[in-house]
Scaffold this active site. Structure first.
Site, PDB file in Angstrom:
ATOM      1  CB  THR A  85       6.707 119.172  76.185  1.00 25.84           C
ATOM      2  OG1 THR A  85       5.658 119.909  76.783  1.00 25.84           O
ATOM      3  CG2 THR A  85       7.194 119.893  74.933  1.00 25.84           C
TER       4      THR A  85
ATOM      5  CB  VAL B 246       0.446 129.916  75.681  1.00 27.00           C
ATOM      6  CG1 VAL B 246       1.819 129.592  75.093  1.00 27.00           C
ATOM      7  CG2 VAL B 246      -0.542 130.251  74.572  1.00 27.00           C
ATOM      8  N   GLY B 247       1.665 127.320  77.443  1.00 26.07           N
ATOM      9  CA  GLY B 247       2.674 126.917  78.422  1.00 26.07           C
ATOM     10  C   GLY B 247       4.050 127.430  78.059  1.00 26.07           C
TER      11      GLY B 247
ATOM     12  N   GLY C 259       4.285 124.089  82.849  1.00 25.78           N
ATOM     13  CA  GLY C 259       4.730 125.307  82.184  1.00 25.78           C
ATOM     14  C   GLY C 259       4.611 126.547  83.039  1.00 25.78           C
TER      15      GLY C 259
HETATM   16  C1  SD4 Z   1       3.117 122.896  79.260  1.00 24.61           C
HETATM   17  N1  SD4 Z   1       5.366 122.149  79.657  1.00 24.61           N
HETATM   18  O1  SD4 Z   1       2.322 123.189  78.386  1.00 24.61           O
HETATM   19  C2  SD4 Z   1       4.158 121.857  78.952  1.00 24.61           C
HETATM   20  C3  SD4 Z   1       3.612 120.518  79.238  1.00 24.61           C
HETATM   21  C4  SD4 Z   1       4.623 119.493  79.603  1.00 24.61           C
HETATM   22  O2  SD4 Z   1       5.221 117.654  80.907  1.00 24.61           O
HETATM   23  O3  SD4 Z   1       5.708 119.436  79.175  1.00 24.61           O
HETATM   24  N2  SD4 Z   1       4.348 118.612  80.503  1.00 24.61           N
HETATM   25  O4  SD4 Z   1       3.084 123.387  80.385  1.00 24.61           O
END
Ligand code: SD4
Length: 294
Positions: free
Chosen positions: A153, A182-183, A207
């Protein structure tokens, strides 16, 4: 030491975008613009495969995006999740943050809002991302692999010369995720949090695990108790990683960036992690961090 302005962002992919944010802050621009414009730049770049245009699709080969925006002065939040076919989810999230009600929209509702408010429609699936999806699909089947591999992200936190702060996130989430998954990235307190009186934090990684610890809020609370952003971020990530391992036997990848309202920054991570930071005293730079065992 108090800095005039500061900015921090997740991953090497933010290396160029943070220069844009730093220029905005240096020229007396607003933190809200710095985080939005910098994230838009990452969203628009087709080769970053975990954010915006070119982001990797879900198991049905659809690019569903999550994004959020938070203003540290008013605590206003806007977020979208599972949005398809719109160019800059972060800008839609920022627009939603102006509203009193309905600040977090998902799927078709988010798309209808974007359409009504004149946001640009665009097919976000690139040929390159489609090919990666096809290859991965085949590998998963042939080698009996877990489908979930690859996700990042882009998160940005900024402090401007007026001492205002803002944070924003944008992601295509987990590669091969289920439709509608959804994360943490659009979820306040988990994927991001910022408060002018203290500072801000934002997370990247799995997430599903980040949400179990509301990690961004946790880091901000630790800073509130007087911890430096480095101590707060590293302490929160390590403590929670331990807790997950103890209770569940495993912990996913977790990294958190933090910036306080003096412009001091820090990170916490349980994996190798790249990030970018800049302040009025430090030129924009990409750093590599490794986990520090507690
Ligand atoms: C998620 N945290 O959708 C996000 C993805 C992410 O490194 O940041 N990955 O879970």
């Amino acid at each position: 030491m108090k800095k005039e302005w500061g900015m921090i962002a997740t991953w090497r992919m933010a290396g160029d975008a943070i220069k844009l944010g730093a220029d905005i802050l240096n020229e007396n621009g607003k933190c809200q613009d710095a985080v939005e414009k910098a994230i838009m730049q990452v969203e628009d770049f087709p080769f970053y495969k975990s954010v915006g245009y070119g982001g990797l699709p879900n198991e049905d080969c659809e690019v569903e995006l999550d994004a959020a925006f938070m203003d540290g002065k008013t605590l206003s939040i806007g977020a979208v999740a599972g949005i398809k076919d719109y160019k800059n989810p972060v800008s839609i999230a920022r627009k939603l943050s102006e509203d009193r009600f309905n600040i977090f929209l998902v799927g078709a509702g988010a798309e209808a809002y974007a359409h009504k408010n004149g946001f640009v429609r665009q097919n976000m699936l690139t040929e390159r991302a489609k090919k990666t999806w096809e290859k991965r699909k085949k590998e998963i089947y042939e080698k009996n692999l877990s489908p979930y591999d690859g996700h990042d992200t882009v998160c940005m936190i900024a402090l401007d010369k007026e001492r205002d702060m803002a944070a924003a996130t944008s992601t295509s989430g987990l590669f091969m995720k289920k439709r509608g998954r959804v994360g943490d990235s659009p979820v306040s307190g988990s994927g991001f949090y910022v408060n002018n009186d203290i500072g801000g934090a934002a997370a990247t990684g799995l997430g599903e695990d980040i949400m179990k610890g509301c990690l961004s809020y946790e880091v901000v609370q630790r800073m509130k108790r007087g911890e430096h952003p480095q101590e707060a971020a590293q302490g929160a990530v390590m403590d929670f990683t331990e807790e997950l391992k103890k209770r569940r036997g495993h912990a996913g990848a977790i990294s958190v960036i933090a910036l306080n309202n003096k412009g001091e920054w820090g990170i916490g991570t349980n994996v190798e992690f790249t990030f970018a930071a800049a302040t009025s005293d430090e030129k924009p730079q990409v750093y590599i961090a490794n986990p520090i065992e507690g």
